[in-house]
Design an enzyme around this catalytic site. Structure first.
Site, PDB file in Angstrom:
ATOM      1  N   GLY A  27      -8.752 -10.302   8.556  1.00  0.00           N
ATOM      2  CA  GLY A  27      -8.175 -10.387   6.800  1.00  0.00           C
ATOM      3  C   GLY A  27      -8.964  -8.993   6.280  1.00  0.00           C
ATOM      4  O   GLY A  27     -10.330  -8.150   6.298  1.00  0.00           O
ATOM      5  N   ASN A  28      -8.444  -8.233   5.343  1.00  0.00           N
ATOM      6  CA  ASN A  28      -9.404  -7.046   4.532  1.00  0.00           C
ATOM      7  C   ASN A  28      -9.263  -6.876   3.076  1.00  0.00           C
ATOM      8  O   ASN A  28      -7.901  -7.503   2.798  1.00  0.00           O
ATOM      9  CB  ASN A  28      -9.046  -6.118   5.483  1.00  0.00           C
ATOM     10  CG  ASN A  28      -8.195  -5.649   6.569  1.00  0.00           C
ATOM     11  OD1 ASN A  28      -7.162  -5.160   5.181  1.00  0.00           O
ATOM     12  ND2 ASN A  28      -7.715  -6.086   7.315  1.00  0.00           N
ATOM     13  N   SER A  44     -14.287  -3.257   9.676  1.00  0.00           N
ATOM     14  CA  SER A  44     -14.177  -3.321  10.812  1.00  0.00           C
ATOM     15  C   SER A  44     -15.121  -4.604  11.266  1.00  0.00           C
ATOM     16  O   SER A  44     -15.871  -4.054  12.367  1.00  0.00           O
ATOM     17  CB  SER A  44     -13.354  -2.572  12.233  1.00  0.00           C
ATOM     18  OG  SER A  44     -12.682  -3.599  12.234  1.00  0.00           O
ATOM     19  N   GLY A  45     -14.606  -5.574  11.071  1.00  0.00           N
ATOM     20  CA  GLY A  45     -15.045  -6.456  12.590  1.00  0.00           C
ATOM     21  C   GLY A  45     -16.381  -6.949  12.550  1.00  0.00           C
ATOM     22  O   GLY A  45     -16.938  -7.688  13.357  1.00  0.00           O
ATOM     23  N   SER A  73     -12.470  -0.732   7.860  1.00  0.00           N
ATOM     24  CA  SER A  73     -11.391  -1.910   8.600  1.00  0.00           C
ATOM     25  C   SER A  73     -10.396  -1.243   9.959  1.00  0.00           C
ATOM     26  O   SER A  73      -9.641  -0.024   9.381  1.00  0.00           O
ATOM     27  CB  SER A  73     -10.426  -2.566   7.360  1.00  0.00           C
ATOM     28  OG  SER A  73      -9.287  -2.794   8.114  1.00  0.00           O
ATOM     29  N   SER A  74      -9.534  -1.737  10.344  1.00  0.00           N
ATOM     30  CA  SER A  74      -8.543  -0.842  11.615  1.00  0.00           C
ATOM     31  C   SER A  74      -7.785  -0.776  10.740  1.00  0.00           C
ATOM     32  O   SER A  74      -6.320   0.184  10.696  1.00  0.00           O
ATOM     33  CB  SER A  74      -8.884  -1.136  12.335  1.00  0.00           C
ATOM     34  OG  SER A  74      -8.007  -2.848  12.310  1.00  0.00           O
ATOM     35  N   ASP A  75      -7.353  -1.789   9.834  1.00  0.00           N
ATOM     36  CA  ASP A  75      -6.099  -1.713   9.044  1.00  0.00           C
ATOM     37  C   ASP A  75      -5.980  -0.250   7.571  1.00  0.00           C
ATOM     38  O   ASP A  75      -5.091  -0.218   6.594  1.00  0.00           O
ATOM     39  CB  ASP A  75      -5.476  -2.284   8.453  1.00  0.00           C
ATOM     40  CG  ASP A  75      -5.015  -3.552   8.981  1.00  0.00           C
ATOM     41  OD1 ASP A  75      -4.782  -3.051   9.974  1.00  0.00           O
ATOM     42  OD2 ASP A  75      -5.320  -4.706   9.308  1.00  0.00           O
ATOM     43  N   HIS A  94      -4.736  -7.988   2.677  1.00  0.00           N
ATOM     44  CA  HIS A  94      -4.187  -8.459   3.866  1.00  0.00           C
ATOM     45  C   HIS A  94      -4.817  -9.432   4.970  1.00  0.00           C
ATOM     46  O   HIS A  94      -6.122  -9.724   5.102  1.00  0.00           O
ATOM     47  CB  HIS A  94      -4.309  -6.937   5.138  1.00  0.00           C
ATOM     48  CG  HIS A  94      -3.753  -7.124   6.894  1.00  0.00           C
ATOM     49  ND1 HIS A  94      -2.549  -7.910   6.763  1.00  0.00           N
ATOM     50  CD2 HIS A  94      -4.046  -7.554   7.877  1.00  0.00           C
ATOM     51  CE1 HIS A  94      -1.673  -8.510   7.491  1.00  0.00           C
ATOM     52  NE2 HIS A  94      -2.591  -7.497   8.360  1.00  0.00           N
ATOM     53  N   HIS A  96      -4.294 -12.709   7.815  1.00  0.00           N
ATOM     54  CA  HIS A  96      -3.458 -13.371   8.470  1.00  0.00           C
ATOM     55  C   HIS A  96      -3.134 -15.106   8.252  1.00  0.00           C
ATOM     56  O   HIS A  96      -3.185 -15.856   8.930  1.00  0.00           O
ATOM     57  CB  HIS A  96      -3.525 -13.217  10.605  1.00  0.00           C
ATOM     58  CG  HIS A  96      -3.386 -11.953  10.671  1.00  0.00           C
ATOM     59  ND1 HIS A  96      -3.803 -11.959  11.795  1.00  0.00           N
ATOM     60  CD2 HIS A  96      -3.145 -10.681  10.182  1.00  0.00           C
ATOM     61  CE1 HIS A  96      -3.437 -10.466  12.590  1.00  0.00           C
ATOM     62  NE2 HIS A  96      -2.818  -9.869  11.326  1.00  0.00           N
ATOM     63  N   ASP A 119       6.706 -17.381 -10.683  1.00  0.00           N
ATOM     64  CA  ASP A 119       5.999 -17.435 -11.785  1.00  0.00           C
ATOM     65  C   ASP A 119       5.429 -15.880 -11.040  1.00  0.00           C
ATOM     66  O   ASP A 119       4.703 -14.923 -11.959  1.00  0.00           O
ATOM     67  CB  ASP A 119       4.935 -18.151 -12.144  1.00  0.00           C
ATOM     68  CG  ASP A 119       5.485 -19.015 -12.625  1.00  0.00           C
ATOM     69  OD1 ASP A 119       5.915 -19.339 -12.898  1.00  0.00           O
ATOM     70  OD2 ASP A 119       4.976 -20.923 -12.704  1.00  0.00           O
ATOM     71  N   HIS A 168       3.935  -9.336  12.212  1.00  0.00           N
ATOM     72  CA  HIS A 168       2.457  -9.439  12.328  1.00  0.00           C
ATOM     73  C   HIS A 168       1.729 -10.186  10.881  1.00  0.00           C
ATOM     74  O   HIS A 168       1.697 -11.318  11.427  1.00  0.00           O
ATOM     75  CB  HIS A 168       2.024  -7.781  11.943  1.00  0.00           C
ATOM     76  CG  HIS A 168       0.780  -7.450  11.398  1.00  0.00           C
ATOM     77  ND1 HIS A 168       0.895  -6.546  11.597  1.00  0.00           N
ATOM     78  CD2 HIS A 168      -0.476  -8.343  11.319  1.00  0.00           C
ATOM     79  CE1 HIS A 168      -1.052  -6.510  11.324  1.00  0.00           C
ATOM     80  NE2 HIS A 168      -1.194  -7.502  11.176  1.00  0.00           N
ATOM     81  N   TYR A 226       3.064 -15.748 -21.764  1.00  0.00           N
ATOM     82  CA  TYR A 226       2.659 -16.968 -21.191  1.00  0.00           C
ATOM     83  C   TYR A 226       1.151 -16.857 -21.097  1.00  0.00           C
ATOM     84  O   TYR A 226       0.773 -15.742 -21.208  1.00  0.00           O
ATOM     85  CB  TYR A 226       3.105 -17.070 -19.466  1.00  0.00           C
ATOM     86  CG  TYR A 226       1.716 -17.822 -18.852  1.00  0.00           C
ATOM     87  CD1 TYR A 226       2.231 -19.798 -18.474  1.00  0.00           C
ATOM     88  CD2 TYR A 226       0.380 -17.799 -17.865  1.00  0.00           C
ATOM     89  CE1 TYR A 226       1.831 -20.710 -17.849  1.00  0.00           C
ATOM     90  CE2 TYR A 226       0.121 -18.891 -17.169  1.00  0.00           C
ATOM     91  CZ  TYR A 226       0.551 -20.238 -17.095  1.00  0.00           C
ATOM     92  OH  TYR A 226      -0.470 -20.754 -16.978  1.00  0.00           O
TER      93      TYR A 226
END
Ligand SMILES: [Zn+2]
Length: 229
Positions: A27-28, A44-45, A73-75, A94, A96, A119, A168, A226
Site C-alpha cells: 500500500g501507499n 518503497s518497501g 513507492s514503486s507505484d 493504493h 490490496h 453516499d 490487481h 448532509y
C-alpha cells in the site's frame, strides 16, 4: 510547507495498517502540492512500524526525486499520471485490501446495492480492463495510470473516488490524502457488504437509482445538505 505535507502523507500512510487495509509493506498514499509542483509519497518497501515522516519521498511532477533518502513507492508513476490527468485530486491511495481486491481479481465492477455505497460513489465502482502484455512489459506503472484514467472517461473522479484495477486491486483518491484514505476505507466496506449481500441473494439487483441519486447528492454537489457545514 513541504514538511507539513510530508507529515500529512506520513499520517495518511500510517492510517492504512490502523484501518486494516494493508499487510507488511503493501500500500501507499501520496499527496500533491500543486502550487510548488511537488508530490510526496511513501518510500518503497519500508516497514510501517519503522517509518517516519522524514522518510517520505518528495518528487517533482516529472518524477524526479528532489528530497528523500529512500526510493519512492514503486507505484509512483501511477500516482503522477492520475494527478496529471485529474487536477481535482489532492491525494491518492493504493492498497490490496481484501474485499476490494477480490472484486478486482474477479474483474467485476461493484454494483451500487445500498446507501453506504451511494453516499460516496455515484454509481457502480468500475473495474478497469486488464493490461496488455505490452503494457505490462513496458512502463507498467504509467500504463496502469492510463488504464485507470481511460476507465474514468467522462466521469468526475470526485463522484467516483475509487476504482478497481483488474487482476490487481483498488486505487482511491480525494481532494486531500486524508480524504483519499477515508474513501479507501469506505470502498473496502462497500466491497465487503456487496459480497455478503450477493451471498445472501445471488443476482441481487442494484439499488433504485432515485435512492442512489438522493444519497449521493445530499452529500455532494450544489444541493448537498448532509452534515454541519
Ligand atoms: Zn498494488
Amino acid at each position: 510547507m513541504t514538511e507539513a505535507l510530508k507529515q500529512r502523507v506520513f499520517d495518511a500512510n500510517m492510517a492504512l495498517p490502523a484501518f486494516g487495509l494493508v499487510t507488511f509493506t503493501w500500500g501507499n498514499v501520496s499527496g500533491i502540492d500543486r502550487e510548488r509542483g511537488l508530490m510526496v509519497i511513501k518510500p518503497s518497501g519500508v516497514e510501517y512500524e519503522k517509518m517516519q515522516a522524514s522518510d517520505m519521498v518528495v518528487l517533482n511532477l516529472q518524477g524526479r526525486v528532489v528530497e528523500g533518502h529512500y526510493k519512492p513507492s514503486s507505484d509512483t508513476a501511477t500516482h503522477l499520471e492520475l494527478y496529471a490527468r485529474f487536477p481535482q485530486l489532492g491525494g491518492i491511495v493504493h492498497t490490496h485490501s481484501t474485499y476490494a481486491t477480490s472484486w478486482a481479481q474477479a474483474g467485476v465492477a461493484i454494483p451500487p446495492l445500498g446507501t453506504t455505497h451511494a453516499d460516496y460513489f455515484a454509481g457502480a465502482i468500475p473495474c478497469t480492463r486488464p493490461l496488455s502484455r505490452q503494457e505490462v512489459g513496458g512502463e507498467y506503472e504509467l500504463e496502469t495510470g492510463k488504464v485507470i484514467a481511460a476507465s474514468l472517461s467522462g466521469i468526475d473522479p470526485l463522484h467516483m473516488p475509487g476504482i478497481l484495477v483488474a487482476q490487481h486491486g483498488p486505487f482511491c483518491w480525494g481532494t486531500t490524502p486524508e480524504q483519499a484514505v477515508h474513501n479507501a476505507v469506505v470502498l473496502e466496506e462497500v466491497a465487503k457488504m456487496a459480497w455478503i449481500t450477493g451471498s445472501i441473494r445471488c443476482n441481487q439487483t442494484p439499488m433504485d437509482d432515485y435512492l442512489l441519486q438522493k444519497h449521493f447528492r445530499r452529500k455532494h454537489g450544489p444541493d448537498a445538505y448532509y452534515g454541519q457545514k
